[in-house]
Write a protein that holds these residues in place. Sequence first.
Motif, mmCIF file in Angstrom:
data_model
loop_
_atom_site.group_PDB
_atom_site.id
_atom_site.type_symbol
_atom_site.label_atom_id
_atom_site.label_comp_id
_atom_site.label_asym_id
_atom_site.label_seq_id
_atom_site.Cartn_x
_atom_site.Cartn_y
_atom_site.Cartn_z
ATOM 1 N N ILE A 1 1.146 -1.326 -0.069
ATOM 2 C CA ILE A 1 -0.130 0.062 -0.255
ATOM 3 C C ILE A 1 1.076 0.580 0.316
ATOM 4 N N LEU A 2 2.207 1.390 0.556
ATOM 5 C CA LEU A 2 3.376 2.318 0.850
ATOM 6 C C LEU A 2 3.206 2.429 -1.357
ATOM 7 N N VAL A 3 3.803 1.414 -1.747
ATOM 8 C CA VAL A 3 4.217 1.580 -2.962
ATOM 9 C C VAL A 3 2.702 2.083 -3.569
ATOM 10 N N GLU A 4 1.360 1.371 -3.602
ATOM 11 C CA GLU A 4 0.325 2.165 -4.040
ATOM 12 C C GLU A 4 0.705 3.877 -3.724
ATOM 13 N N ALA A 5 0.432 4.226 -2.656
ATOM 14 C CA ALA A 5 0.258 6.019 -2.452
ATOM 15 C C ALA A 5 1.412 6.760 -2.683
ATOM 16 N N LEU A 6 2.961 5.858 -3.145
ATOM 17 C CA LEU A 6 3.906 6.588 -3.636
ATOM 18 C C LEU A 6 4.011 6.903 -5.136
ATOM 19 N N THR A 7 3.341 6.047 -5.551
ATOM 20 C CA THR A 7 2.832 6.183 -7.053
ATOM 21 C C THR A 7 2.192 7.072 -7.469
ATOM 22 N N SER B 1 -12.262 5.440 3.062
ATOM 23 C CA SER B 1 -12.186 4.015 1.998
ATOM 24 C C SER B 1 -11.641 3.275 1.438
ATOM 25 N N SER B 2 -10.948 4.713 0.436
ATOM 26 C CA SER B 2 -9.092 3.654 0.001
ATOM 27 C C SER B 2 -8.103 4.845 0.075
ATOM 28 N N GLU C 1 -1.256 -3.272 6.830
ATOM 29 C CA GLU C 1 -2.081 -2.973 8.237
ATOM 30 C C GLU C 1 -2.405 -1.665 8.792
ATOM 31 N N ALA C 2 -0.623 -1.143 9.324
ATOM 32 C CA ALA C 2 -1.064 0.825 9.266
ATOM 33 C C ALA C 2 -1.804 1.639 8.204
ATOM 34 N N PHE C 3 -1.176 1.495 7.328
ATOM 35 C CA PHE C 3 -2.476 2.426 6.276
ATOM 36 C C PHE C 3 -3.339 1.833 6.348
ATOM 37 N N ALA C 4 -4.572 0.506 6.173
ATOM 38 C CA ALA C 4 -5.458 0.101 6.793
ATOM 39 C C ALA C 4 -6.512 1.580 8.225
ATOM 40 N N ALA C 5 -5.487 1.003 9.381
ATOM 41 C CA ALA C 5 -6.068 1.501 9.867
ATOM 42 C C ALA C 5 -5.876 3.377 9.501
ATOM 43 N N PHE C 6 -5.208 3.756 9.093
ATOM 44 C CA PHE C 6 -5.392 5.009 9.367
ATOM 45 C C PHE C 6 -6.250 6.060 8.244
ATOM 46 N N GLY D 1 19.932 4.692 0.841
ATOM 47 C CA GLY D 1 19.657 5.647 2.199
ATOM 48 C C GLY D 1 18.685 4.336 2.916
ATOM 49 N N VAL D 2 18.148 4.523 3.942
ATOM 50 C CA VAL D 2 17.578 3.671 4.959
ATOM 51 C C VAL D 2 16.349 3.021 5.323
ATOM 52 N N VAL D 3 15.770 2.087 5.537
ATOM 53 C CA VAL D 3 14.377 2.279 6.216
ATOM 54 C C VAL D 3 13.226 1.224 7.235
ATOM 55 N N HIS D 4 12.641 2.359 7.848
ATOM 56 C CA HIS D 4 12.621 1.496 9.176
ATOM 57 C C HIS D 4 11.207 1.005 9.099
ATOM 58 N N ILE D 5 10.645 -0.135 9.035
ATOM 59 C CA ILE D 5 8.974 -0.648 9.231
ATOM 60 C C ILE D 5 8.618 0.021 10.168
ATOM 61 N N VAL D 6 7.236 0.450 10.193
ATOM 62 C CA VAL D 6 6.374 1.354 11.398
ATOM 63 C C VAL D 6 5.656 0.976 11.704
ATOM 64 N N ASN D 7 5.003 0.650 12.699
ATOM 65 C CA ASN D 7 3.504 0.139 13.054
ATOM 66 C C ASN D 7 2.254 1.209 12.490
ATOM 67 N N SER D 8 2.509 2.299 12.526
ATOM 68 C CA SER D 8 1.381 3.331 11.944
ATOM 69 C C SER D 8 1.365 4.527 11.497
ATOM 70 N N VAL D 9 0.381 4.562 10.569
ATOM 71 C CA VAL D 9 0.874 5.791 9.398
ATOM 72 C C VAL D 9 1.438 7.647 10.278
#
Length: 467
Positions: free
Chosen positions: A52-58, A92-93, A80-85, A166-174
Motif C-alpha cells: 500500500i505504501l508503494v501504491e501511495a507513493l505512486t 475508503s481507499s 495494516e498501518a495504512f488500513a487503520a489510517f 538510504g535506509v528504511v525503518h518499518i513502522v506500525n502506524s501512519v
Amino acid sequence: MKVVSNFFKLSTLLVMFLFISCSDDDNETVDPPMVETTTIVDLAVDTADLSILVEALTAANLVETLQGDGPFTVFAPTNEAFAAFLTANNFSSLSDIPDDILTQVLLNHVVSGTNLSTNLSTGYVSSLSTAGAGGRNLSMYINTNSGVIINGVATVITPDVEADNGVVHIVNSVIGLPNIVDHAVANGSLTSLVSALTADGNTTFTDLLSSTDTDFTVFAPVDTAFSAFTNPNDNDINAVLSYHVIPGTAAFSDDLMNMYVTTAATNADGDNLSQYISTDDGVVINGSSQVALADIVATNGVVHAVSSVIDLPTVTTFAVADATFEPLVAALTEGTPATDFVSILNGEGPFTVFAPTADAFQALLDSNMDWNSVSDIDEALLTSVLQHHVVTPGNVRSSDLTNPGDTSPNTLEGDAITISLPGTGDNIADVTDGSGNTVIGIVVVDVQANNGVIHVLNKVMIPNTSN
C-alpha cells in the motif's frame, strides 16, 4: 648492428598494429559491467507488507523522488498501518485522500540522511513535509527511551533495512501531520503542561491549539519548570497557561527580536496581556524565562520549550525586563529609597504608567550639569516627577483616549496631563505635562500588564513645581 636495428623496427610496427587492431575494431569500446543498485522504492516493492505504501507513493508521484540519490531515511508504514489510517479518517481507499494531503503525509515519513537505528536519539528532526506553519518543514519527535517511537504514535518494528540511497525503518502506524497539541502529547518532557491543559476534563486549550483557523506561537514550560512554579501571586492557572500562547502568528526563532507581543491571556477588563521578548542573550521572555528548545514546527504554529513558567506580568515586570527602561528602574529604586515604588506598582492597581525611555532620561540629566545619574536628582523632586507619570486608578488604553481630541487625566502626583490625538511627526500622541511642556510624545502604546498598562514616552514629564 643493422640486423638489431631492423628487429626493433619490426617489433615497433607489430605493437602498433596490435594496438590499432584492438582499439579500432569498428570504433567499438567495451562498456564497464553494469552494477545493479537497490533503491528505497525497490525495497518497498520487494516487501509484500509495504504494497500500500508503494501504491501511495505512486499516487503521490513520489516514486522518482525516493529513487533519487538521497540519502533518505524512510519510516515505512505497513499495510495494516495504512488500513487503520484510512478507517480512522473515514477514507475508503487511498484515492479518497486529497493529493496534497497524501503527498505531505508521505513526506512526513521521510528524513534526510542515512539514519540507522544506532544513530537515532531522543529529540526532534525535520521531515521533508512542508505542511508546517508558513510552509516550514514539520518537526518529527523521535523517542528512543524504549525502542524507537515517532511522534508518540508509530513504533519501529523492523529497523535498518538498508538501500543504496538510504535506509528504511518499518513502522506500525501512519505518522499523521502533527498540530501543536500532538507535539505536546508526544514529548515526555511536556507531560506537566499537558496535565495542566487538560485538568478536570478541560478541553478549552486542546480545542484552541488544535484549531486550524489561525496560527499560534506557544512557549511551553518543561516539566521541571512546572515543578518549580509556586504561583506566588495566586493567579488563575488557566490565565497563566493562556499567557504562554500568542494567537494569530507562528513566530519562529528567526522572526524574533526585542519586541512586545500580545498573548491569549486577559486582565479583569478583558484586555489581552502583553509579553516582552528579548533576543540580546538567547531568547528570554519577560526577563525570566529562557527558550531552551526553539522551533518545534506544527501544522498550526510553532512551539518553543521554555525553562520556567511565565507568570502574569505587573507593570514592573516590563520595566525590569526591557532594557529601554533601565534608568526608570534606577529612579524607582536607587533614586527614591524613601518610597517603595516597586511594591506600589506591583499592587492591585490598575495603573496607567507613562514610561520614559533611556534616551528621555539622558536628556533630563543633560539639562542640568550637576546630574550625572538619577541618584543625583533631589529625591523629593524625583519622587514627584515619577508620580507625575502614573495615573490611578485606571487602565487607560489608547482606545480610551478621545480621538481626535484631548484627554486630561490626573496623575498620582496631583497635576493633570493632556494627551492629544492624533500626534504629530512620529508621535502616536502628543502630551502636555503639568508644567506646560509640549515637546513630549507617546511612541509606544498599550503594553498591557495584569495590573495596568504602559505607554512609552520620548521625554520625561515635569510636574508644576510652583504649586
